[in-house]
Motif scaffolding. Structure first.
Motif, mmCIF file in Angstrom:
data_model
loop_
_atom_site.group_PDB
_atom_site.id
_atom_site.type_symbol
_atom_site.label_atom_id
_atom_site.label_comp_id
_atom_site.label_asym_id
_atom_site.label_seq_id
_atom_site.Cartn_x
_atom_site.Cartn_y
_atom_site.Cartn_z
ATOM 1 N N ALA A 50 39.723 44.189 40.884
ATOM 2 C CA ALA A 50 39.107 43.909 42.488
ATOM 3 C C ALA A 50 37.869 42.997 42.121
ATOM 4 N N ALA A 89 34.788 41.074 42.912
ATOM 5 C CA ALA A 89 33.577 41.418 43.790
ATOM 6 C C ALA A 89 32.565 40.174 43.482
ATOM 7 N N SER A 103 30.040 36.905 35.181
ATOM 8 C CA SER A 103 30.308 38.331 34.880
ATOM 9 C C SER A 103 31.691 38.479 33.689
ATOM 10 N N SER A 105 41.033 40.552 47.794
ATOM 11 C CA SER A 105 40.098 40.902 46.785
ATOM 12 C C SER A 105 40.756 41.223 45.591
ATOM 13 N N THR A 163 29.724 37.096 44.873
ATOM 14 C CA THR A 163 28.659 36.730 45.812
ATOM 15 C C THR A 163 28.621 35.445 46.040
#
Length: 372
Positions: A315, A317, A305, A277, A319
């Motif tokens: 990192a 993140a 994003s 990640s 979905t």
């Protein structure tokens, strides 16, 4: 009990985003080798580079819909012989002579909450002159009638000052106000030429010909970056700054030019192990920070994003499942954002325990579902 937990694995890598993202002034390619086509606008005039066989009467008919306007074009351009137009000469055609029709932009993508005049914006909505968009934490992509694409980044406000087409010419006349935030534009991607395309910040106006451009503005001023093509910027003093491909310019809040820089190169991204990640890259000399963006397409127009980091790592993140494209660019001390590195990632479902933590195999790696 187990549930699906999204994991991701990098499967391919590209060196950079295809160039995308600003007054009303278009740069001209030097020399007769430049391809003749509509060149955008400069002040109150539309610009056109003469092709073999062009006549003032034919151009007046094409762009003003009145062949008798050839005399006005002759006077404006100080042409001695209206029957002998020098090939590659740039003609000025007053915008006041060009009839225009109302145009619309179509919303092709929405992520998160974006509003138009305070009401929720939806995919498929059409926009017109006078509309005001605010993205908050969301983002949106708009398509103009000439297939130009506008990506509105999070925390931005865009006001559509003018949205029209030149009658009969197939060219758009678009003027946007950007009080805050960022817009990335791909203007006239079909390479048919530009009517007028301007992005106006509180202290600058950027005009382009077929190009891919970013414009950012906030309390400290504005930043303008050309990834492909050319642009020019005018400040309140009417001072002109021409901006070539792979260059950026920074202005303070009063419109004073802070500097013009070559865009920093794309960072070199380190391979991302399956299930990992943390994305890392080699520090870029001259970088003060980095922008990391995630999009659903390799052009970066469908943003999920966008965030800043001072470190040479981030990192991830994310979905959901399916393909994601991660873009990383270095930002210099003036706030000018550089070229993009891109990493393609496929999100895969994984196993999670009842408390949400990943289920690991004997080697400590997450157990993926549907992976190789």
């Amino acid at each position: 009990m187990t549930t699906s937990l999204p994991l991701f694995t990098a499967f391919s890598r590209a060196p950079s985003r295809l160039p995308l993202l600003g007054a009303g002034l278009a740069l001209l390619l030097a020399g007769a080798a430049a391809q003749a086509r509509p060149l955008g606008a400069q002040g109150d005039d539309f610009l056109y580079r003469v092709e073999p066989g062009d006549t003032l009467e034919a151009l007046a008919r094409r762009y003003t819909r009145d062949p008798d306007n050839w005399r006005a074009l002759q006077n404006v351009n100080r042409i001695a012989d209206p029957h002998q137009l020098p090939v590659a000469k740039v003609l000025r055609i007053p915008l006041a002579l060009i009839p225009r029709l109302p145009a619309r932009a179509t919303v092709t993508y929405i992520h998160g909450s974006v509003t138009r005049d305070g009401k929720a914006l939806r995919v498929g909505d059409t926009l017109e002159t006078g509309d005001v968009l605010r993205s908050g934490r969301g983002s949106a992509t708009l398509s103009l009638e000439d297939h130009s694409l506008l990506t509105i980044a999070p925390d931005s406000e865009v006001r559509i000052r003018n949205l029209q087409t030149f009658d009969g010419a197939g060219l758009t006349d678009t003027v946007l106000d950007l009080p805050r935030g960022s817009v990335e534009s791909s203007v006239a991607p079909d390479d048919t030429g530009v009517g007028r395309f301007e992005i106006r910040t509180p202290a600058t106006v950027t005009g382009v010909r077929g190009t891919q451009l970013r414009v950012h503005t906030g309390g400290s001023g504005s930043r303008h970056e050309v990834l492909h093509g050319e642009a020019a910027i005018r400040n309140p003093d009417q001072a002109e700054q021409r901006l070539a491909q792979a260059h950026g310019a920074a202005y303070d809040a009063t419109g004073a030019l802070l500097g013009v820089q070559t865009l920093l190169p794309a960072p070199t991204l380190r391979p991302l192990a399956p299930g990992a990640s943390l994305l890392t890259w080699a520090p870029v000399p001259g970088a003060a920070s980095y922008r990391v963006q995630v999009a659903l397409d390799d052009g970066g127009t469908r943003l999920e994003s966008s965030r800043l980091t001072a470190q040479s790592s981030a990192a991830l993140a994310m979905t959901g499942t399916g393909l994601r494209y991660v873009f990383v660019r270095a930002i210099d001390a003036l706030g000018i954002e550089g070229s993009d590195a891109m990493l393609s990632i496929r999100l895969l479902p994984g196993l999670a325990s009842s408390d949400g933590s990943a289920v690991l195999d004997g080697s400590g790696a997450p157990i993926r579902v549907g992976g190789d």
